[in-house]
Design an enzyme around this catalytic site. Structure first.
Site, mmCIF file in Angstrom:
data_model
loop_
_atom_site.group_PDB
_atom_site.id
_atom_site.type_symbol
_atom_site.label_atom_id
_atom_site.label_comp_id
_atom_site.label_asym_id
_atom_site.label_seq_id
_atom_site.Cartn_x
_atom_site.Cartn_y
_atom_site.Cartn_z
ATOM 1 N N HIS A 103 -33.548 -51.834 -41.319
ATOM 2 C CA HIS A 103 -34.835 -51.165 -41.559
ATOM 3 C C HIS A 103 -34.211 -49.429 -41.727
ATOM 4 C CE1 HIS A 103 -36.043 -54.488 -38.441
ATOM 5 N NE2 HIS A 103 -36.668 -54.141 -39.495
ATOM 6 N N CYS B 39 -38.946 -72.169 -40.670
ATOM 7 C CA CYS B 39 -38.996 -71.161 -42.040
ATOM 8 C C CYS B 39 -38.395 -71.316 -42.862
ATOM 9 C CB CYS B 39 -39.856 -69.579 -41.440
ATOM 10 S SG CYS B 39 -39.572 -68.267 -42.297
ATOM 11 N N HIS C 8 -33.475 -52.323 -37.038
ATOM 12 C CA HIS C 8 -31.474 -52.188 -37.122
ATOM 13 C C HIS C 8 -31.161 -51.584 -38.387
ATOM 14 C CE1 HIS C 8 -33.007 -55.553 -40.093
ATOM 15 N NE2 HIS C 8 -33.716 -56.112 -39.150
ATOM 16 N N HIS D 245 -36.696 -66.626 -41.429
ATOM 17 C CA HIS D 245 -36.921 -67.046 -39.864
ATOM 18 C C HIS D 245 -36.031 -68.116 -39.287
ATOM 19 C CE1 HIS D 245 -39.537 -63.644 -40.369
ATOM 20 N NE2 HIS D 245 -38.710 -63.598 -39.701
ATOM 21 N N CYS E 124 -45.803 -69.716 -40.971
ATOM 22 C CA CYS E 124 -44.949 -68.399 -40.273
ATOM 23 C C CYS E 124 -45.335 -67.190 -39.509
ATOM 24 C CB CYS E 124 -43.429 -68.580 -41.059
ATOM 25 S SG CYS E 124 -42.171 -67.926 -40.537
ATOM 26 N N CYS F 202 -42.714 -63.975 -40.463
ATOM 27 C CA CYS F 202 -43.421 -63.838 -41.835
ATOM 28 C C CYS F 202 -44.945 -62.932 -42.306
ATOM 29 C CB CYS F 202 -43.229 -64.611 -43.344
ATOM 30 S SG CYS F 202 -41.161 -65.078 -43.209
ATOM 31 N N LYS G 128 -30.090 -62.947 -44.489
ATOM 32 C CA LYS G 128 -30.275 -61.362 -44.279
ATOM 33 C C LYS G 128 -30.232 -61.072 -42.416
ATOM 34 C CE LYS G 128 -35.232 -59.738 -44.266
ATOM 35 N NZ LYS G 128 -36.018 -59.615 -42.879
ATOM 36 N N LYS H 251 -33.511 -59.453 -36.414
ATOM 37 C CA LYS H 251 -33.455 -59.677 -34.370
ATOM 38 C C LYS H 251 -33.453 -60.429 -34.310
ATOM 39 C CE LYS H 251 -32.544 -55.191 -32.903
ATOM 40 N NZ LYS H 251 -31.682 -54.468 -31.672
HETATM 41 N N1 MSP Z 1 -44.586 -55.479 -42.009
HETATM 42 C C1 MSP Z 1 -44.243 -56.110 -42.954
HETATM 43 C C2 MSP Z 1 -44.843 -55.407 -44.602
HETATM 44 C C3 MSP Z 1 -45.995 -54.039 -44.702
HETATM 45 S S1 MSP Z 1 -45.880 -53.591 -45.896
HETATM 46 C C4 MSP Z 1 -47.487 -54.093 -46.430
HETATM 47 C C5 MSP Z 1 -42.983 -55.800 -42.855
HETATM 48 N N2 MSP Z 1 -42.145 -55.610 -41.405
HETATM 49 S S2 MSP Z 1 -41.009 -55.499 -41.211
HETATM 50 O O1 MSP Z 1 -41.167 -55.060 -40.105
HETATM 51 O O2 MSP Z 1 -40.951 -56.935 -40.963
HETATM 52 O O3 MSP Z 1 -40.123 -55.289 -42.601
HETATM 53 C C6 MSP Z 1 -39.967 -55.133 -43.412
HETATM 54 C C7 MSP Z 1 -38.568 -54.388 -44.318
HETATM 55 O O4 MSP Z 1 -37.822 -53.996 -43.624
HETATM 56 C C8 MSP Z 1 -38.355 -54.984 -45.821
HETATM 57 O O5 MSP Z 1 -39.539 -55.419 -46.842
HETATM 58 C C9 MSP Z 1 -37.319 -54.238 -45.470
HETATM 59 O O6 MSP Z 1 -37.571 -53.480 -47.005
HETATM 60 C C10 MSP Z 1 -36.824 -53.755 -44.740
HETATM 61 N N3 MSP Z 1 -35.941 -55.164 -44.165
HETATM 62 C C11 MSP Z 1 -35.722 -56.038 -42.726
HETATM 63 N N4 MSP Z 1 -34.742 -56.208 -42.719
HETATM 64 C C12 MSP Z 1 -33.853 -56.256 -44.048
HETATM 65 C C13 MSP Z 1 -32.676 -56.322 -44.117
HETATM 66 N N5 MSP Z 1 -31.546 -57.090 -43.022
HETATM 67 N N6 MSP Z 1 -31.990 -55.722 -44.814
HETATM 68 C C14 MSP Z 1 -32.597 -54.331 -46.317
HETATM 69 N N7 MSP Z 1 -33.817 -55.100 -45.317
HETATM 70 C C15 MSP Z 1 -34.380 -54.928 -44.389
HETATM 71 O O7 MSP Z 1 -42.245 -56.887 -43.373
#
Ligand code: MSP
Length: 519
Positions: A24, A155, A21, A158, A130, A133, A305, A308
């Site tokens: 990311h 959590c 989304h 989430h 969780c 997370c 936040k 999805k």
């Molecule tokens: N797989 C782990 C990270 C491992 S790094 C060694 C993870 N993945 S995640 O798919 O959940 O994505 C994490 C990252 O996506 C967050 O740290 C952030 O950079 C970005 N974001 C996910 N949702 C977000 C928002 N709503 N807003 C801004 N960034 C966001 O955690």
């Protein structure tokens, strides 16, 4: 010849349980802009992104979809995560998957070294986990559930119930590194940025570190623990190592020496892993800690936040299909102070698109190019004697170049764009004040007209160079209309004010066309 200094920047690697989304895409775009800026300043730059494919969360999603986790990951990487890079125009140098052989083999190598050196022991743990997370939670991190989860603890991120797990597994002696971590934050105050993130990290470490459970034996979707194949490596321990396995750790010492250490950009939700556990792991292995960790804010929806799992995710292509990738990149990095949370709204995006990109920058470019065509048959005029106003534009070109580069070096991306925008505004003000269309009416003003348009043309070229990391598509078009040599991305951004002017301009279509309302 002096070696160009090296700059290595990473994004988190993303879970493949679902499609991306705009949250990311936000991290991707931020890292890409910083990387492009450094690359254009002549640094030996490397940008890494990728996917995190092991662990329970992916396993459960795959099982629910009746496929193996690897099949699921392959599909999501091919159909969603790699296409995201095209959608928002990311110029990454590498893409790592935690199922890559280069990664799995060297995770084992790293772990074996820590085991041999006494940093790992067998222990037992019971706690709330969780799966969203992929992390054990303290009770203080849980909140009472609502709706279908009423009466349960969930959590806070989430809003889903946690699971009580009791496991016998391997532990990493994180606690042994508390003093060294505190010394690191002290000696390098910019190791964790921004300041608010640093304070949070200091608070966690000062209040005491517990050791980290780093293996799982209740499922097998992960890298096998080399000395005990009944366990797989905990997904976070595995994932963090991507930053070094992708840079040659364990297999290409020269490459590793060239790239490491990296600057990490991460969402603030995963700061603890990056600013505490990761440097402790590196210290245990006798490797250099990262160059820095920047924890950015969240894109919020309704104050929470965007995610999805809460069905609040917006697909990046929903925005780029209408506004284009340049506008996506500009909007999120300009409208939100990097490091703070921000809310997305279609109204704000449309308003900024129209006011800043279409009217502010796009029109300026079109007008200047059109006037050089109209009044000089496309031949770039030479400046004659310069007035104070002309000299002021040259001074602002210099200031915007220096200030934006300094801001990028502090990862203050919104400030960098703000510094460049002073030049957009100054040039618009200059043209309004100098009225070249009025000068053109009287041949006696010919020399002044030449100077005014030469000044505006030069400012526009500086803008093209300075904005190319943020607006790669629009600035490439502008550069070719300006008749600049080579590509805009080959121009030194730290010397943007000193670009080599062209001889003739071409034509320029609208850089940011009017968007017709669809509703
Ligand atoms: N797989 C782990 C990270 C491992 S790094 C060694 C993870 N993945 S995640 O798919 O959940 O994505 C994490 C990252 O996506 C967050 O740290 C952030 O950079 C970005 N974001 C996910 N949702 C977000 C928002 N709503 N807003 C801004 N960034 C966001 O955690």
């Amino acid at each position: 010849m002096a070696q160009a200094s090296s700059f290595y920047i990473t994004t988190p690697i993303f879970y493949v349980n679902d499609v991306p989304h705009i949250g990311h895409a936000y991290t991707e775009v931020a890292a890409d802009v910083v990387a492009r800026w450094h690359r254009q300043a002549g640094e030996d730059t490397w940008m890494l992104t990728g996917t995190d494919e092991h662990g329970q969360k992916i396993l459960r999603t795959a099982t629910a979809n009746d496929v193996t986790p690897k099949e699921w990951a392959d599909k999501l990487v091919a159909e969603a995560w790699k296409p995201l890079l095209e959608t928002v125009d990311i110029a990454n140098d590498d893409f790592i998957r935690t199922t890559d052989e280069r990664h799995e083999r060297n995770v084992q190598k790293f772990l074996q070294k820590l085991y041999d050196d006494g940093h790992i022991y067998t222990g037992e743990y019971e706690g709330y986990y969780c799966v969203g997370c992929e992390e054990y939670k303290q009770e203080s991190e849980l909140v009472p559930g609502a709706g279908e989860y009423e009466g349960q603890l969930v959590c806070a991120i989430h809003s889903k119930p946690v699971e009580l797990l009791h496991e016998k597994n391997y532990f990493f002696r994180t606690s042994a590194f508390a003093e060294r971590l505190l010394a690191l934050y002290e000696e390098r105050p910019d190791f964790v940025q921004p300041e608010s993130a640093r304070n949070e990290v200091l608070g966690w470490v000062r209040s005491g570190l517990s050791d980290l459970s780093i293996s799982r034996s209740t499922f097998d979707w992960g890298v096998k623990v080399p000395w005990d194949e009944s366990h797989v490596v905990y997904v976070w321990f595995d994932a963090l190592l991507n930053y070094i396995t992708a840079a040659g750790y364990g297999q290409d010492d020269a490459e590793f020496a060239r790239r490491w250490p990296a600057q990490h950009l991460v969402g603030k939700d995963i700061l603890r892993f990056h600013a505490v556990i990761w440097p402790a792991m590196l210290m245990a292995a006798g490797l250099e800690v990262p160059r820095g960790v920047f924890g950015h804010g969240w894109l919020l929806v309704g104050g929470e936040k965007m995610s999805k799992s809460k069905l609040t995710g917006i697909a990046p292509s929903d925005i780029t299909d209408t506004f284009g990738s340049d506008a996506f990149r500009y909007y999120f990095l300009r409208a939100i102070s990097f490091g703070h949370d921000g809310s997305f709204s279609w109204e704000d995006l449309s308003a900024r698109y129209q006011a800043e990109l279409a009217n502010g920058f796009g029109n300026l470019a079109s007008r200047v190019i059109a006037m050089v065509n109209r009044y000089f048959d496309g031949v770039v005029p030479q400046a004659g004697e310069r007035s104070a106003a002309d000299l002021e534009i040259a001074a602002i070109e210099r200031r915007a170049t220096d200030a934006s580069w300094a801001a990028v070096n502090r990862t203050a991306i919104h400030e960098a764009i703000g510094a460049v925008w002073e030049l957009v505004e100054a040039l618009n003000g200059y043209i309004t004040a100098e009225e070249p269309w009025a000068l053109a009416k009287d041949p006696a003003n010919r020399e002044r007209l030449e100077t005014v348009l030469a000044t505006a043309y030069h400012g526009l070229g500086t803008l093209a160079v300075l904005l190319s990391p943020v607006l790669p598509k629009a600035t490439a078009k502008l550069w070719s209309a300006l008749g600049g040599a080579g590509t805009v991305q080959e121009q030194r951004i730290d010397l943007a004010y000193d670009w080599a002017v062209g001889e003739r301009v071409g034509t320029l279509e609208a850089l940011f066309p009017r968007i017709e309302a669809t509703e």
